[in-house]
Write a protein that holds these residues in place. Structure first.
Motif, PDB file in Angstrom:
ATOM      1  N   ASN A  37       0.827  -1.210   0.000  1.00 56.86           N
ATOM      2  CA  ASN A  37       0.000   0.000   0.000  1.00 56.86           C
ATOM      3  C   ASN A  37       0.858   1.256   0.000  1.00 56.86           C
ATOM      4  O   ASN A  37       0.838   2.062   0.935  1.00 56.86           O
ATOM      5  CB  ASN A  37      -0.964  -0.020   1.202  1.00 56.86           C
ATOM      6  CG  ASN A  37      -1.937  -1.159   1.118  1.00 56.86           C
ATOM      7  OD1 ASN A  37      -2.478  -1.461   0.059  1.00 56.86           O
ATOM      8  ND2 ASN A  37      -2.152  -1.824   2.229  1.00 56.86           N
ATOM      9  N   ARG A  38       1.614   1.412  -1.062  1.00 57.18           N
ATOM     10  CA  ARG A  38       2.442   2.594  -1.317  1.00 57.18           C
ATOM     11  C   ARG A  38       2.517   2.778  -2.845  1.00 57.18           C
ATOM     12  O   ARG A  38       2.403   1.807  -3.598  1.00 57.18           O
ATOM     13  CB  ARG A  38       3.855   2.453  -0.758  1.00 57.18           C
ATOM     14  CG  ARG A  38       3.955   2.247   0.750  1.00 57.18           C
ATOM     15  CD  ARG A  38       3.309   3.301   1.582  1.00 57.18           C
ATOM     16  NE  ARG A  38       4.003   4.573   1.470  1.00 57.18           N
ATOM     17  CZ  ARG A  38       3.547   5.702   1.958  1.00 57.18           C
ATOM     18  NH1 ARG A  38       2.383   5.741   2.573  1.00 57.18           N
ATOM     19  NH2 ARG A  38       4.232   6.803   1.839  1.00 57.18           N
ATOM     20  N   PRO A  39       2.763   3.997  -3.286  1.00 60.11           N
ATOM     21  CA  PRO A  39       2.839   4.245  -4.735  1.00 60.11           C
ATOM     22  C   PRO A  39       3.991   3.491  -5.407  1.00 60.11           C
ATOM     23  O   PRO A  39       5.024   3.218  -4.794  1.00 60.11           O
ATOM     24  CB  PRO A  39       3.075   5.759  -4.815  1.00 60.11           C
ATOM     25  CG  PRO A  39       2.603   6.305  -3.508  1.00 60.11           C
ATOM     26  CD  PRO A  39       2.863   5.222  -2.498  1.00 60.11           C
ATOM     27  N   LEU A  40       3.787   3.190  -6.668  1.00 60.50           N
ATOM     28  CA  LEU A  40       4.762   2.447  -7.477  1.00 60.50           C
ATOM     29  C   LEU A  40       6.169   3.028  -7.380  1.00 60.50           C
ATOM     30  O   LEU A  40       7.129   2.294  -7.135  1.00 60.50           O
ATOM     31  CB  LEU A  40       4.308   2.428  -8.943  1.00 60.50           C
ATOM     32  CG  LEU A  40       5.316   1.865  -9.946  1.00 60.50           C
ATOM     33  CD1 LEU A  40       5.383   0.355  -9.814  1.00 60.50           C
ATOM     34  CD2 LEU A  40       4.943   2.249 -11.347  1.00 60.50           C
ATOM     35  N   PHE A  41       6.315   4.325  -7.574  1.00 56.27           N
ATOM     36  CA  PHE A  41       7.639   4.939  -7.578  1.00 56.27           C
ATOM     37  C   PHE A  41       8.351   4.706  -6.248  1.00 56.27           C
ATOM     38  O   PHE A  41       9.538   4.393  -6.213  1.00 56.27           O
ATOM     39  CB  PHE A  41       7.539   6.445  -7.878  1.00 56.27           C
ATOM     40  CG  PHE A  41       8.865   7.143  -7.836  1.00 56.27           C
ATOM     41  CD1 PHE A  41       9.751   7.047  -8.899  1.00 56.27           C
ATOM     42  CD2 PHE A  41       9.244   7.882  -6.724  1.00 56.27           C
ATOM     43  CE1 PHE A  41      10.993   7.672  -8.855  1.00 56.27           C
ATOM     44  CE2 PHE A  41      10.478   8.511  -6.665  1.00 56.27           C
ATOM     45  CZ  PHE A  41      11.353   8.409  -7.737  1.00 56.27           C
ATOM     46  N   GLU A  42       7.621   4.836  -5.158  1.00 56.66           N
ATOM     47  CA  GLU A  42       8.217   4.677  -3.831  1.00 56.66           C
ATOM     48  C   GLU A  42       8.681   3.236  -3.606  1.00 56.66           C
ATOM     49  O   GLU A  42       9.785   2.994  -3.120  1.00 56.66           O
ATOM     50  CB  GLU A  42       7.188   5.079  -2.777  1.00 56.66           C
ATOM     51  CG  GLU A  42       7.738   5.188  -1.389  1.00 56.66           C
ATOM     52  CD  GLU A  42       6.701   5.686  -0.403  1.00 56.66           C
ATOM     53  OE1 GLU A  42       6.666   5.149   0.717  1.00 56.66           O
ATOM     54  OE2 GLU A  42       5.916   6.601  -0.745  1.00 56.66           O
ATOM     55  N   VAL A  43       7.845   2.268  -3.956  1.00 55.55           N
ATOM     56  CA  VAL A  43       8.186   0.855  -3.768  1.00 55.55           C
ATOM     57  C   VAL A  43       9.362   0.461  -4.652  1.00 55.55           C
ATOM     58  O   VAL A  43      10.343  -0.128  -4.187  1.00 55.55           O
ATOM     59  CB  VAL A  43       6.974  -0.055  -4.050  1.00 55.55           C
ATOM     60  CG1 VAL A  43       7.364  -1.537  -3.984  1.00 55.55           C
ATOM     61  CG2 VAL A  43       5.844   0.242  -3.076  1.00 55.55           C
ATOM     62  N   SER A  44       9.287   0.794  -5.923  1.00 57.95           N
ATOM     63  CA  SER A  44      10.336   0.362  -6.856  1.00 57.95           C
ATOM     64  C   SER A  44      11.669   1.043  -6.560  1.00 57.95           C
ATOM     65  O   SER A  44      12.721   0.403  -6.645  1.00 57.95           O
ATOM     66  CB  SER A  44       9.912   0.604  -8.301  1.00 57.95           C
ATOM     67  OG  SER A  44       9.708   1.976  -8.559  1.00 57.95           O
ATOM     68  N   THR A  45      11.640   2.305  -6.193  1.00 56.92           N
ATOM     69  CA  THR A  45      12.884   3.015  -5.882  1.00 56.92           C
ATOM     70  C   THR A  45      13.563   2.410  -4.655  1.00 56.92           C
ATOM     71  O   THR A  45      14.778   2.176  -4.651  1.00 56.92           O
ATOM     72  CB  THR A  45      12.608   4.515  -5.657  1.00 56.92           C
ATOM     73  OG1 THR A  45      12.040   5.045  -6.863  1.00 56.92           O
ATOM     74  CG2 THR A  45      13.875   5.270  -5.317  1.00 56.92           C
ATOM     75  N   PHE A  46      12.788   2.135  -3.626  1.00 49.49           N
ATOM     76  CA  PHE A  46      13.347   1.559  -2.399  1.00 49.49           C
ATOM     77  C   PHE A  46      13.866   0.147  -2.648  1.00 49.49           C
ATOM     78  O   PHE A  46      14.989  -0.195  -2.273  1.00 49.49           O
ATOM     79  CB  PHE A  46      12.293   1.551  -1.285  1.00 49.49           C
ATOM     80  CG  PHE A  46      12.843   1.130   0.045  1.00 49.49           C
ATOM     81  CD1 PHE A  46      13.362   2.055   0.932  1.00 49.49           C
ATOM     82  CD2 PHE A  46      12.826  -0.216   0.425  1.00 49.49           C
ATOM     83  CE1 PHE A  46      13.876   1.660   2.165  1.00 49.49           C
ATOM     84  CE2 PHE A  46      13.332  -0.619   1.655  1.00 49.49           C
ATOM     85  CZ  PHE A  46      13.857   0.327   2.529  1.00 49.49           C
ATOM     86  N   ALA A  47      13.058  -0.704  -3.268  1.00 52.81           N
ATOM     87  CA  ALA A  47      13.425  -2.107  -3.458  1.00 52.81           C
ATOM     88  C   ALA A  47      14.597  -2.286  -4.412  1.00 52.81           C
ATOM     89  O   ALA A  47      15.415  -3.197  -4.236  1.00 52.81           O
ATOM     90  CB  ALA A  47      12.222  -2.909  -3.960  1.00 52.81           C
ATOM     91  N   ALA A  48      14.715  -1.426  -5.414  1.00 57.26           N
ATOM     92  CA  ALA A  48      15.789  -1.567  -6.405  1.00 57.26           C
ATOM     93  C   ALA A  48      17.130  -1.047  -5.904  1.00 57.26           C
ATOM     94  O   ALA A  48      18.160  -1.334  -6.507  1.00 57.26           O
ATOM     95  CB  ALA A  48      15.415  -0.842  -7.693  1.00 57.26           C
ATOM     96  N   ASP A  49      17.141  -0.302  -4.820  1.00 63.17           N
ATOM     97  CA  ASP A  49      18.390   0.267  -4.294  1.00 63.17           C
ATOM     98  C   ASP A  49      19.125  -0.795  -3.481  1.00 63.17           C
ATOM     99  O   ASP A  49      18.672  -1.174  -2.396  1.00 63.17           O
ATOM    100  CB  ASP A  49      18.073   1.477  -3.418  1.00 63.17           C
ATOM    101  CG  ASP A  49      19.318   2.184  -2.922  1.00 63.17           C
ATOM    102  OD1 ASP A  49      20.432   1.605  -2.988  1.00 63.17           O
ATOM    103  OD2 ASP A  49      19.187   3.330  -2.453  1.00 63.17           O
ATOM    104  N   PRO A  50      20.266  -1.287  -3.975  1.00 65.10           N
ATOM    105  CA  PRO A  50      20.999  -2.322  -3.235  1.00 65.10           C
ATOM    106  C   PRO A  50      21.349  -1.914  -1.804  1.00 65.10           C
ATOM    107  O   PRO A  50      21.415  -2.768  -0.922  1.00 65.10           O
ATOM    108  CB  PRO A  50      22.270  -2.519  -4.074  1.00 65.10           C
ATOM    109  CG  PRO A  50      21.863  -2.133  -5.450  1.00 65.10           C
ATOM    110  CD  PRO A  50      20.906  -0.976  -5.257  1.00 65.10           C
TER     111      PRO A  50
END
Length: 145
Positions: free
Chosen positions: A11-24
């Motif tokens: 339950n968070r916007p796409l940009f927020e989830v993908s940016t956080f998860a993709a950052d090693p």
């Protein structure tokens, strides 16, 4: 062949989830087994970036370097390692459910070699459990931030 597919709605916007998860650099925060991360090249994350990870899994310390082989911000990231007894490819995908919710998938696929082949079924079960737990932790972190 081990092929683990897990997914979760966050339950968070796409940009927020993908940016956080993709950052090693965030991997040790939401992956229980990952203990440290070291960039082999300068940031930002791009195709060809190499990132070294140290993890503990099934009582063993594992050190391996992933190379980013595909990255479309906000959509998909694929990284691959050919090191160690268990070469693996990890894929993340993200899709907006609506403006405030994101569907994320996590897939680990690899071909164990040598003695690891004997333990492939056990490893697959343990990896699936770990991935589910990690995605739940990611959801909790993002939804409570």
């Amino acid at each position: 062949m081990v092929d683990i597919f897990t997914e979760i709605d966050i339950n968070r916007p796409l940009f927020e989830v993908s940016t956080f998860a993709a950052d090693p650099d965030n991997a040790p925060v939401w992956y229980n087994n990952i203990k440290s991360v070291e960039w082999k090249e300068s940031k930002p994350l791009v195709v060809g970036s190499q990132v070294a990870f140290v993890a503990h899994f099934l009582g063993r310390k594992l050190a391996y370097t992933y190379e980013i082989i595909s990255y479309v911000p906000g959509q998909k990231m694929v990284m691959r390692t050919s090191e160690g007894p268990f070469p693996m490819e990890t894929t993340y995908t993200w899709e907006a459910i609506d403006a405030g919710r994101t569907h994320m998938t996590l897939r680990n696929a690899g071909q164990p070699s040598g003695f690891s082949k004997v333990f492939a079924p056990l490893m697959a079960t343990m990896m699936r459990k770990a991935n589910i737990k990690d995605l739940k932790k990611l959801k909790e972190i993002l939804e409570n931030s």
